[in-house]
Design a protein around this motif. Structure first.
Motif: not given
Length: 530
Positions: A259-272
């Motif tokens: 249940t503990t979401a690490l919201l501050d450590f999301q990684h966003t990947y943009i598709i190239d």
């Protein structure tokens, strides 16, 4: 009486010295000493003694033990291509340990007092790298504080974004291998999961899509998460759940437990989707003992240096000679690479890559170990203030098999190539057949052993006297039920004319017996190790 005078942090980096102070009120006793034992609690809840230090207390009754040397458990690359699971756990990547103190004194010294630390503590391979000191200690006071603040990712690459209060964003291709490593800081339920959020090329979004694995993971274990587009199974998932959509970017949110979401450590990947013939991807061990991936997109080329060798050869006709040039390779292939323009945060992180002692290039579903030519790493900046880095490296070996989890070293009793291991040393493995036998004469037993076949293995024979003694010691006396060794005399391969040597299993006895005698036998084979 013994007391523990140290506040041990719950999590320790093995690269950080760990001192434990033990106090006794019996410092004046004769022949006094204090033993501090480090006990390893394995993940199956069995225990293992991994080390004991002994000291004589000073006049103040204190002993200071430095025990970080016992905490060097390290994660191993368990990557296969394609991956079979998006979430994996690593059993031996962190240690659960406790301390056990014993006090001895008297003449002769005997055990007097015992102190057991009941709570298990955790240790992780790694350290805070020098390049990250400024960033790290601006945000956290210690590694323990980092974990308690919710930053359980075993990578420092995202640390720069965290300090700057920015989102972690990377440009990736669909084929890139991307890894996240999480250290669990609480006992979860039987599920570890990640959340995926999508942004599509038409501007629409797909939110709260969960991937989970039932791992029964425990506090202190390291979890490996695949974050690459293909490794997450998105080529099949997107058409099934979002038909007609094309992903522009996706965000991975790791969970520490259920249940503990690490919201501050999301990684966003943009598709190239653009193709670059010079794209090269690397996997390397970082300072925290886990692995990170990095992609270079600049110019890359392979170079081999040659030189001419001038030799004198006879010139025909006549007696004069002429110079002839032979060409020869003077060095192994070297690969020149350029990162292309990199962001400031990636630039700051490059010391992790170049300073790593374990670096692989990912090529055709294989991990090829590489070595940097460290004299040729050059960081440059153009007039616009953009940075790029040139470096040279070479492959440590030209071809390696597909990487799988490292094999466990063979132990006596392990099933192996048609039988079980009876002995293993640096050069050979002695393998004992598992099939029980009936009493035969020596000649019959010799022929039967040579004709024995298990699986594809046909090179069986009777054991020598020394080998049969080893089998008795290592297999029979250890009560290895798999082998089903009969408690009678067994033939060896060694004879003396009309007689041959045999040995009983219990009691230990060897005799020279008539070859017509009927004794048990057990085939063996020996595999040579390169």
């Amino acid at each position: 009486m013994l007391t523990l005078a140290t506040n041990i942090h719950e999590f320790r980096l093995s690269g950080t010295p760990t001192f434990v102070k033990v106090h006794t009120d019996q410092a004046a006793q004769p022949n006094i000493r204090i033993d501090l034992s480090v006990i390893h609690f394995k993940w199956d809840d069995t225990i293992e003694l991994i080390g004991t230090d002994s000291q004589t207390p000073g006049s103040d009754g204190n002993c200071d033990f430095e025990i970080s040397e016992y905490f060097n458990a390290i994660i191993k690359p368990g990557f296969t291509f394609p991956g079979t699971s998006a979430i994996k756990k690593h059993e031996a990547a962190a240690r659960r340990y406790t301390l056990w103190c014993n006090e001895y004194y008297g003449n002769p010294p005997i055990p007097r007092h015992t102190l057991l630390v009941p709570e298990p503590y955790y240790a992780v391979k790694g350290l805070i790298p020098k390049w990250a000191h400024n960033l790290f200690y601006r945000k956290y006071s210690s590694f323990d504080a980092k974990l308690k603040a919710g930053d359980t990712l075993l990578s420092f690459m995202h640390l720069i974004s965290v300090v700057r209060n920015q989102k972690y964003v990377r440009l990736v291709s669909k084929s890139d291998i991307l890894k996240l490593f999480i250290l669990l800081t609480e006992d979860p339920a039987s599920t570890v999961k990640i959340k995926l959020d999508f942004v599509f090329t038409d501007g629409s979004v797909g939110e709260d899509f969960f991937l989970s694995e039932t791992l029964t993971a425990k506090k202190g274990q390291q979890i490996e998460i695949d974050a690459g587009y293909n490794d997450l199974g998105l080529p099949g998932l997107i058409p099934a759940f979002f038909p007609g959509k094309t992903v522009a970017s996706y965000t991975v949110t790791p969970y520490d437990g259920e249940t503990t979401a690490l919201l501050d450590f999301q990684h966003t990947y943009i598709i190239d989707e653009s193709y670059s013939p010079y794209r090269r991807q690397f996997l390397f061990r970082n300072s925290a003992g886990a692995f990170d991936t990095i992609v270079t997109t600049g110019q890359a080329s392979s170079e081999v240096a040659y030189e001419y060798e001038v030799v004198n050869t006879p010139f025909w006709p006549g007696a004069s000679t002429a110079n002839k040039k032979n060409i020869r390779t003077t060095q192994e292939e070297s690969i020149k690479c350029n990162t292309g323009y990199v962001s400031k945060d990636l630039l700051a992180y490059l010391p992790e890559f170049f300073g790593s002692e374990e670096v692989y290039e990912i090529l055709d579903g294989k991990l090829i170990p590489i070595v940097f030519n460290n004299q040729t790493i050059l960081r440059s900046r153009d007039k616009s203030g953009l940075y790029h880095v040139d470096f040279d490296y070479y492959h440590l070996q030209s071809l390696v098999p597909e990487v799988v989890a490292p094999a466990t070293p063979l132990q006596v009793g392990d099933p192996y190539e048609g039988g079980i291991v009876a002995r293993v040393n640096e050069t050979t493995i002695l393998i004992l057949a598992l099939t029980p036998t009936q009493p035969l004469s020596w000649n019959q037993a010799t022929a039967a052993a040579a004709a024995y076949q298990s699986g594809v293995f046909t090179d069986w024979r009777l054991p020598t006297r020394d080998e049969l003694l080893t089998i008795r010691m290592n297999i029979f006396l250890s009560h290895n039920e798999t082998a089903e060794l009969e408690d009678h005399y067994h033939w060896t391969s060694e004879d003396d004319g009309a007689s041959a040597w045999a040995r009983s299993m219990d009691p230990n006895n060897e005799l020279l017996s008539d070859k017509e005698s009927a004794y048990y036998y057990r085939p063996v084979r020996v595999k040579a190790l390169n």
